[in-house]
Enzyme design. Structure first.
Site, mmCIF file in Angstrom:
data_model
loop_
_atom_site.group_PDB
_atom_site.id
_atom_site.type_symbol
_atom_site.label_atom_id
_atom_site.label_comp_id
_atom_site.label_asym_id
_atom_site.label_seq_id
_atom_site.Cartn_x
_atom_site.Cartn_y
_atom_site.Cartn_z
ATOM 1 N N PRO A 213 -15.165 2.927 4.781
ATOM 2 C CA PRO A 213 -16.274 3.790 4.378
ATOM 3 C C PRO A 213 -16.187 5.162 5.067
ATOM 4 O O PRO A 213 -15.484 5.324 6.057
ATOM 5 C CB PRO A 213 -17.516 3.014 4.869
ATOM 6 C CG PRO A 213 -17.022 2.103 5.938
ATOM 7 C CD PRO A 213 -15.577 1.842 5.684
ATOM 8 N N SER A 242 -1.588 0.720 3.171
ATOM 9 C CA SER A 242 -0.846 -0.428 3.710
ATOM 10 C C SER A 242 -1.094 -1.631 2.805
ATOM 11 O O SER A 242 -2.068 -1.661 2.046
ATOM 12 C CB SER A 242 -1.269 -0.708 5.155
ATOM 13 O OG SER A 242 -2.665 -0.765 5.231
ATOM 14 N N HIS A 318 13.918 2.067 -0.665
ATOM 15 C CA HIS A 318 13.075 2.024 0.543
ATOM 16 C C HIS A 318 13.660 2.887 1.676
ATOM 17 O O HIS A 318 14.020 2.381 2.740
ATOM 18 C CB HIS A 318 12.875 0.575 1.017
ATOM 19 C CG HIS A 318 11.616 0.412 1.828
ATOM 20 N ND1 HIS A 318 10.890 -0.744 1.873
ATOM 21 C CD2 HIS A 318 10.958 1.282 2.644
ATOM 22 C CE1 HIS A 318 9.848 -0.588 2.669
ATOM 23 N NE2 HIS A 318 9.862 0.643 3.142
ATOM 24 N N ILE A 319 13.708 4.196 1.392
ATOM 25 C CA ILE A 319 14.303 5.110 2.380
ATOM 26 C C ILE A 319 13.274 6.110 2.916
ATOM 27 O O ILE A 319 13.629 7.176 3.425
ATOM 28 C CB ILE A 319 15.529 5.856 1.785
ATOM 29 C CG1 ILE A 319 15.170 6.541 0.449
ATOM 30 C CG2 ILE A 319 16.703 4.912 1.612
ATOM 31 C CD1 ILE A 319 16.240 7.500 -0.062
#
Ligand SMILES: O=C(O)C(=O)CO
Length: 353
Positions: A213, A242, A318-319
């Site tokens: 919030p 995340s 994924h670099i």
């Protein structure tokens, strides 16, 4: 006859010859070295492991990706593990090493591969590497955004396929960032840095949504909106959250259907925030215009994966944090986190949930 007195912990030994003294010293050294902490390292090319070698006994996995059983075997009798986002440390692993494991050092900002709540319950400390990689990941996000919207890989492939016949007015066009509304899903350190970089492209508006919030103080005038508005309004939607129980599979069929058909979807978070089959379907049916992905499910992705056959999808392996500086500093920090954790001292970066 030489007579040597050797004092050791209030005991006094008298030995009759020099060679016996030497053998005593060797065994003392052995005791000392066995009191050095034991650490399992899940691959041999991690930066920063020299630091661990000086202070600990380390066992390094020979290869690049230990299986769960290999992690369990490697962790036997070890007080710490140096791992990466590829190494799943789940309940089974934690149960198997519950008598020894004290510290986990992961060379990543993400901790979704760790059963971290269980670690907290068991007093296992977790070191990770935030901040160090913020610039690198934000830069990569900008690169992916531009590569996807301006169709760089597709255009390069046109040349390779001998389809560059002439300069052509509408060939390989894509949307520009100038005057666009850019939505950022997950407005932590990396999201805010991306927003700063976007300002230089003179976008119209930066909006963001996050689960916590309250608005975040930000120096770019980004506006907090709810997730529905973010989906509806964004010309470019960048995922930088995340992976957790709120975000797992958040981007599904229904959410893609809420987006503009002209929208570009960028994911530099985790493959798990997306229902990947729904994304493939949305890209095939032009529900959205294009996607740029630094993360996928699974990783690594095989060359014959359907995502890679889509002309409107840019996939990179994924670099995000892969600059020399970032990766070297992440490695150093991981080793230091582990050693500090084992000494019971504050880590450089400790994950506290
Ligand atoms: O460090 C991480 O968790 C990353 O995924 C960087 O790209």
């Amino acid at each position: 006859m030489h007579c040597v007195r050797l004092a050791l912990s209030s005991r006094c030994f008298v030995v009759s010859n020099y060679s016996r003294v030497c053998s005593q010293l060797v065994s003392i050294r052995k005791v000392m070295s066995s009191s050095r902490p034991k650490i399992f390292v899940t691959r041999d090319d991690f930066p920063g492991i020299e630091l661990l070698k000086e202070k600990a006994e380390i066992e390094v996995f020979k290869g690049t990706q230990p299986s769960k059983d290999e992690i369990i075997a490697g962790l036997k009798g070890k007080q710490a593990i140096y791992c990466s986002l590829n190494d799943r440390i789940d309940k089974d692993v934690l149960d198997a090493c519950k008598d020894s494991l004290k510290v986990i050092g992961t060379m990543s900002v993400g901790v979704d591969h760790l059963a971290w709540r269980l670690c907290f319950e068991r007093g296992i400390r977790i070191g990770y590497t935030p901040i160090i990689l913020t610039e690198a990941v934000a830069e990569l996000t900008m690169a992916l955004l531009l590569a996807t919207s301006r169709r760089l890989f597709e255009a390069h492939n046109e040349i390779l396929q001998n389809r560059w016949s002439s300069w052509s007015p509408m060939w390989m066009c894509g949307p520009g960032l100038h005057e666009a509304t850019v939505g950022i899903f997950g407005f932590g350190r990396i999201g805010q840095e991306v927003a700063r970089k976007l300002k230089a492209f003179r976008v119209k508006k930066i909006i963001y949504s996050r689960f916590s919030p309250g608005e975040i103080e930000n120096d770019v005038g980004a506006i907090k909106v709810d997730a529905d508005e973010l989906l509806k309004e964004s010309d470019f939607l960048i995922v930088l959250c995340s992976l957790n129980e709120n975000t797992q599979h958040f981007f599904n069929k229904d959410r893609f259907a809420q987006m503009k058909p002209s929208a570009i979807f960028i994911n530099v978070s985790r493959g798990g925030v997306v229902v990947q089959d729904d994304l493939i379907d949305a890209l095939k049916r032009n529900v959205i215009k294009a996607a740029g992905l630094d993360v996928t499910t699974p990783e690594p992705l095989k060359a014959d994966h359907p995502l890679l056959a889509l002309p409107n999808c840019v996939v990179i392996p994924h670099i995000g944090s892969a600059t020399y500086k970032s990766r070297n500093e992440m490695g150093e920090a991981t080793s230091q986190n582990i050693l500090l954790g084992l000494e019971g001292k504050p880590m450089i970066h400790e994950w506290k949930g």
